[in-house]
Write a protein that holds these residues in place. Structure first.
Motif, short mmCIF file in Angstrom:
data_model
loop_
_atom_site.label_atom_id
_atom_site.label_comp_id
_atom_site.label_asym_id
_atom_site.label_seq_id
_atom_site.Cartn_x
_atom_site.Cartn_y
_atom_site.Cartn_z
N GLY A 165 0.86 -1.18 0.00
CA GLY A 165 0.00 0.00 0.00
C GLY A 165 0.89 1.22 0.00
N GLY A 166 0.46 2.24 -0.67
CA GLY A 166 1.25 3.46 -0.75
C GLY A 166 1.37 4.12 0.60
N PRO A 167 2.30 5.07 0.73
CA PRO A 167 2.40 5.81 1.99
C PRO A 167 1.08 6.53 2.25
N GLY A 168 0.53 6.34 3.44
CA GLY A 168 -0.76 6.97 3.77
C GLY A 168 -1.96 6.09 3.50
N SER A 169 -1.74 4.85 3.04
CA SER A 169 -2.87 3.97 2.70
C SER A 169 -3.49 3.34 3.94
N GLY A 170 -2.87 3.53 5.11
CA GLY A 170 -3.43 2.98 6.34
C GLY A 170 -3.04 1.54 6.60
N LYS A 171 -2.02 1.05 5.88
CA LYS A 171 -1.66 -0.36 6.08
C LYS A 171 -1.07 -0.62 7.46
N GLY A 172 -0.42 0.38 8.04
CA GLY A 172 0.13 0.22 9.40
C GLY A 172 -0.97 -0.05 10.41
N THR A 173 -2.06 0.71 10.31
CA THR A 173 -3.21 0.54 11.20
C THR A 173 -3.80 -0.86 11.03
N TYR A 180 -5.06 -11.96 15.15
CA TYR A 180 -4.57 -13.28 14.69
C TYR A 180 -3.25 -13.70 15.31
N GLY A 181 -2.60 -12.78 16.03
CA GLY A 181 -1.32 -13.12 16.64
C GLY A 181 -0.20 -13.33 15.65
N PHE A 182 -0.32 -12.71 14.48
CA PHE A 182 0.75 -12.83 13.49
C PHE A 182 1.94 -11.98 13.90
N THR A 183 3.09 -12.28 13.32
CA THR A 183 4.30 -11.49 13.54
C THR A 183 4.38 -10.43 12.44
N HIS A 184 4.47 -9.18 12.86
CA HIS A 184 4.51 -8.07 11.91
C HIS A 184 5.96 -7.68 11.65
N LEU A 185 6.40 -7.85 10.43
CA LEU A 185 7.78 -7.48 10.09
C LEU A 185 7.77 -6.38 9.03
N SER A 186 8.31 -5.23 9.38
CA SER A 186 8.41 -4.13 8.43
C SER A 186 9.85 -4.02 7.98
N SER A 187 10.06 -4.05 6.67
CA SER A 187 11.43 -3.99 6.16
C SER A 187 12.11 -2.70 6.62
#
Length: 197
Positions: free
Chosen positions: A19-27, A36-43
């Protein structure tokens, strides 16, 4: 290439979040993690952590970034791979955020780590993203949140992202990110529920 160590078999879902910057994907990532207890990995986070660790690799990365160059694909892949292996024993799944940025990265990831199960693309118009980022700029004080820079970042994102998206037609879920957060998440859960079932 640095990819010597083989990756143990990954039996949990791997999801790329685009998602582009500002698309709200972080939220949305935060909500997915909570539910879901997934592991969030941001490059980006992994790169920043490596730089601040002061390791030899971190120092090398600092020099690359100071020259305004892009970090080599293999390095980002290595950091992701190490983070995945480390979290694997306890993880219910992986959200890979902001990666792959371009087609070649996706190919390398699947070849060296594991196939991706699902690609979530939070899609919003350029106008919406510019508006949101300018709104954020009022409070963030980020130097890259001005209109000209924002448009440049969006152009770069769109150019490469189109190629990534076209590569995974069967795994891609394109989500309208112009709606409110709850509606977007409701749609996300329909895909993830199937995946974890």
């Amino acid at each position: 290439m640095h990819l010597e160590a083989p990756v143990p078999e990954i039996k949990v879902p791997i999801i790329w979040v685009l998602g582009g910057p500002g698309s709200g994907k972080g939220t949305q990532c935060d909500r997915i993690v909570a539910k879901y207890g997934f592991t969030h990995l941001s490059s980006g986070d992994l790169l920043r952590a490596e730089v601040s660790s002061g390791s030899p690799r971190g120092k090398e990365l600092t020099a690359i970034m100071e020259r305004g160059e892009l970090v080599p694909m293999e390095v980002v892949l290595d950091l992701l791979k190490e983070a995945i292996i480390k979290a694997l024993p306890d993880s219910k799944g992986f959200l890979i955020d902001g990666y792959p940025r371009e087609k070649e990265q996706g190919i390398l990831f699947e070849k060296n780590i594991a196939p991706v199960n699902l690609v979530l693309f939070f899609d919003a118009s350029e106008n919406t993203l510019v508006e949101r980022l300018l709104g954020r700029a009022k409070t963030s004080g980020r130097v890259d949140d001005n209109e000209e820079t924002i448009k440049k970042r969006l152009h770069t994102f769109n150019t490469h992202n189109d190629q990534v998206v076209q590569q995974y037609p069967d795994k891609l879920k394109k989500i309208n990110a112009e709606r409110n957060v709850d509606d977007i998440f409701a749609e996300v859960t329909t895909y993830l529920d199937l995946l974890v079932a």
